[in-house]
Write a protein that holds these residues in place. Structure first.
Motif, PDB file in Angstrom:
ATOM      1  N   MET A  55     -44.382 -10.450  34.872  1.00 47.38           N
ATOM      2  CA  MET A  55     -45.785 -10.010  34.894  1.00 47.38           C
ATOM      3  C   MET A  55     -46.252  -9.883  36.343  1.00 47.38           C
ATOM      4  SD  MET A  55     -49.165 -11.881  33.283  1.00 47.38           S
ATOM      5  CE  MET A  55     -48.949 -13.350  34.281  1.00 47.38           C
ATOM      6  N   SER A  56     -46.939  -8.794  36.640  1.00 46.97           N
ATOM      7  CA  SER A  56     -47.494  -8.572  37.968  1.00 46.97           C
ATOM      8  C   SER A  56     -48.976  -8.888  37.940  1.00 46.97           C
ATOM      9  CB  SER A  56     -47.271  -7.122  38.404  1.00 46.97           C
ATOM     10  OG  SER A  56     -47.982  -6.850  39.596  1.00 46.97           O
ATOM     11  N   MET A  57     -49.362  -9.967  38.660  1.00 45.31           N
ATOM     12  CA  MET A  57     -50.772 -10.343  38.687  1.00 45.31           C
ATOM     13  C   MET A  57     -51.618  -9.262  39.354  1.00 45.31           C
ATOM     14  SD  MET A  57     -51.015 -13.082  37.039  1.00 45.31           S
ATOM     15  CE  MET A  57     -52.735 -13.366  37.413  1.00 45.31           C
ATOM     16  N   GLU A  58     -51.047  -8.610  40.378  1.00 46.33           N
ATOM     17  CA  GLU A  58     -51.782  -7.553  41.061  1.00 46.33           C
ATOM     18  C   GLU A  58     -52.077  -6.406  40.108  1.00 46.33           C
ATOM     19  OE1 GLU A  58     -51.380  -4.583  44.956  1.00 46.33           O
ATOM     20  OE2 GLU A  58     -49.733  -5.919  44.394  1.00 46.33           O
ATOM     21  N   MET A  68     -52.161  -6.607  36.813  1.00 44.62           N
ATOM     22  CA  MET A  68     -53.064  -7.071  35.771  1.00 44.62           C
ATOM     23  C   MET A  68     -54.516  -6.965  36.234  1.00 44.62           C
ATOM     24  SD  MET A  68     -51.738  -8.140  32.849  1.00 44.62           S
ATOM     25  CE  MET A  68     -52.841  -9.422  32.253  1.00 44.62           C
ATOM     26  N   VAL A  69     -54.767  -7.375  37.486  1.00 42.09           N
ATOM     27  CA  VAL A  69     -56.125  -7.304  38.022  1.00 42.09           C
ATOM     28  C   VAL A  69     -56.591  -5.853  38.117  1.00 42.09           C
ATOM     29  CG1 VAL A  69     -57.553  -7.724  40.062  1.00 42.09           C
ATOM     30  CG2 VAL A  69     -55.947  -9.479  39.281  1.00 42.09           C
ATOM     31  N   LYS A  70     -55.699  -4.974  38.597  1.00 42.68           N
ATOM     32  CA  LYS A  70     -56.060  -3.560  38.727  1.00 42.68           C
ATOM     33  C   LYS A  70     -56.264  -2.912  37.360  1.00 42.68           C
ATOM     34  CE  LYS A  70     -54.014  -2.757  43.269  1.00 42.68           C
ATOM     35  NZ  LYS A  70     -53.052  -1.988  44.071  1.00 42.68           N
ATOM     36  N   ALA A  71     -55.445  -3.312  36.378  1.00 51.20           N
ATOM     37  CA  ALA A  71     -55.598  -2.762  35.030  1.00 51.20           C
ATOM     38  C   ALA A  71     -56.944  -3.157  34.433  1.00 51.20           C
ATOM     39  CB  ALA A  71     -54.462  -3.233  34.128  1.00 51.20           C
ATOM     40  N   ARG A  77     -57.246   1.948  24.523  1.00 53.80           N
ATOM     41  CA  ARG A  77     -56.391   2.437  25.614  1.00 53.80           C
ATOM     42  C   ARG A  77     -56.337   1.417  26.751  1.00 53.80           C
ATOM     43  NH1 ARG A  77     -58.600   7.771  27.114  1.00 53.80           N
ATOM     44  NH2 ARG A  77     -58.248   8.032  24.895  1.00 53.80           N
ATOM     45  N   LYS A  78     -57.485   0.772  27.017  1.00 55.83           N
ATOM     46  CA  LYS A  78     -57.527  -0.269  28.043  1.00 55.83           C
ATOM     47  C   LYS A  78     -56.625  -1.435  27.639  1.00 55.83           C
ATOM     48  CE  LYS A  78     -59.557  -2.217  31.708  1.00 55.83           C
ATOM     49  NZ  LYS A  78     -61.032  -2.155  31.762  1.00 55.83           N
ATOM     50  N   LEU A  79     -56.640  -1.782  26.372  1.00 53.50           N
ATOM     51  CA  LEU A  79     -55.801  -2.872  25.886  1.00 53.50           C
ATOM     52  C   LEU A  79     -54.316  -2.549  26.056  1.00 53.50           C
ATOM     53  CD1 LEU A  79     -55.649  -5.628  24.443  1.00 53.50           C
ATOM     54  CD2 LEU A  79     -55.746  -4.403  22.261  1.00 53.50           C
ATOM     55  N   VAL A  80     -53.931  -1.311  25.760  1.00 54.82           N
ATOM     56  CA  VAL A  80     -52.540  -0.892  25.932  1.00 54.82           C
ATOM     57  C   VAL A  80     -52.143  -0.943  27.405  1.00 54.82           C
ATOM     58  CG1 VAL A  80     -50.948   1.067  25.723  1.00 54.82           C
ATOM     59  CG2 VAL A  80     -52.500   0.520  23.839  1.00 54.82           C
ATOM     60  N   LEU A  81     -53.049  -0.488  28.280  1.00 55.73           N
ATOM     61  CA  LEU A  81     -52.764  -0.519  29.718  1.00 55.73           C
ATOM     62  C   LEU A  81     -52.576  -1.953  30.213  1.00 55.73           C
ATOM     63  CD1 LEU A  81     -52.533   0.942  32.448  1.00 55.73           C
ATOM     64  CD2 LEU A  81     -55.026   0.752  32.662  1.00 55.73           C
ATOM     65  N   VAL A  82     -53.429  -2.849  29.778  1.00 60.75           N
ATOM     66  CA  VAL A  82     -53.306  -4.254  30.185  1.00 60.75           C
ATOM     67  C   VAL A  82     -51.998  -4.846  29.677  1.00 60.75           C
ATOM     68  CG1 VAL A  82     -54.305  -6.557  29.890  1.00 60.75           C
ATOM     69  CG2 VAL A  82     -55.793  -4.615  30.362  1.00 60.75           C
ATOM     70  N   LYS A  83     -51.606  -4.472  28.462  1.00 55.45           N
ATOM     71  CA  LYS A  83     -50.341  -4.985  27.911  1.00 55.45           C
ATOM     72  C   LYS A  83     -49.160  -4.463  28.726  1.00 55.45           C
ATOM     73  CE  LYS A  83     -47.281  -6.891  25.477  1.00 55.45           C
ATOM     74  NZ  LYS A  83     -46.961  -8.301  25.794  1.00 55.45           N
ATOM     75  N   LEU A  84     -49.186  -3.209  29.137  1.00 59.14           N
ATOM     76  CA  LEU A  84     -48.121  -2.664  29.974  1.00 59.14           C
ATOM     77  C   LEU A  84     -48.070  -3.393  31.317  1.00 59.14           C
ATOM     78  CD1 LEU A  84     -48.542   1.160  29.277  1.00 59.14           C
ATOM     79  CD2 LEU A  84     -46.643  -0.287  28.541  1.00 59.14           C
TER      80      LEU A  84
END
Length: 245
Positions: A1-4, A6-9, A19-26
């Motif tokens: 997992m990339s914290m950077e 995750m914060v940007k997502a 769509r936001k949820l899918v992006l955060v999961k990726l």
């Protein structure tokens, strides 16, 4: 997992909550270089949405320039997707990686087939799932009333039905029992004089009563002359098509 990532997502506006949820999961599955390869099914399970919704939102994220998709062949000839998140430049120029990638996303357990590379040009708003409606307490009453031989006290009958709120299995049991009871001697003698009111039958759970002797002869009392003996939509049938009474 990339914290950077995750914060940007979390800070990225995508125009749709799913769509936001899918992006955060990726981002949750991605390495620091923005690489991940979760399957559609894994994302769907984690986000509690269906695979087609995941696929649609991933294509939208690609069209918005938030990720890049590369298709690769699996060891068994199946194809999978490799995703490069491009949030704020992270992963945008990262070269494709092989099987030694440091991505932490789970490997797909099966091929996603040709649908993984199918391009969607639909930009229509996503129809979000709506809450399930409460079941109609009067469902099946019309069928019951059509079959019941004594057409009196309709209001009381509806009240009793609404109170009972029979499910599909109970309705089938009731209709089958009613089809048998209306042929017994106590219900057919004296032109159906002794048939209970429908509300009485429902409140007393009369479908559980033991059957009396059936009416002899072919003549039907006047209370039954306008009733069909059997229609597929009124009586449950056995697998071979015969009525269950």
């Amino acid at each position: 997992m990339s914290m950077e990532l995750m914060v940007k997502a979390m800070k990225t506006k995508v125009g749709n909550p799913l769509r936001k949820l899918v992006l955060v999961k990726l981002a949750d599955n991605a390495s620091d270089q923005g690489e991940c390869w979760p399957s559609y099914q894994h994302i769907a399970d984690q986000c509690e949405i269906d695979r087609s919704t995941v696929r649609r939102h991933i294509k939208q994220l690609e069209s918005q320039g938030l990720l890049r998709i590369e298709n690769r062949d699996g060891p068994k000839g199946n194809s999978t997707n490799l995703y490069y998140l491009t949030l704020g430049g992270v992963g945008r120029d990262s070269p494709p990686v092989g099987t030694e990638s440091t991505g932490v996303g789970p490997q797909p357990t099966g091929g996603v087939g040709p649908e993984s590379t199918r391009t969607s040009h639909s930009f229509e708003p996503v129809n979000e799932p709506t809450p399930l409606c409460k079941p109609d307490p009067m469902e099946g009453f019309d069928q019951f009333w059509k079959l019941y031989p004594k057409k009196r006290s309709l209001k009381d009958a509806k009240k009793a039905w609404a109170k009972l709120k029979p499910d599909a299995d109970l309705r089938q049991t009731m209709i089958a029992a009613l089809g048998k009871q209306r042929l017994q001697h106590d219900w057919t003698k004296d032109d159906g004089r002794y048939v209970p009111l429908a509300a009485t039958w429902l409140n007393g759970e009369k479908w559980n009563d033991e059957l009396g002797p059936a009416t002899s002869g072919s003549t039907r009392p006047s209370a039954y002359r306008n009733l069909p003996t059997h229609t597929p939509d009124m009586y449950p049938e056995a697998p071979d098509g015969r009525p269950n009474f």
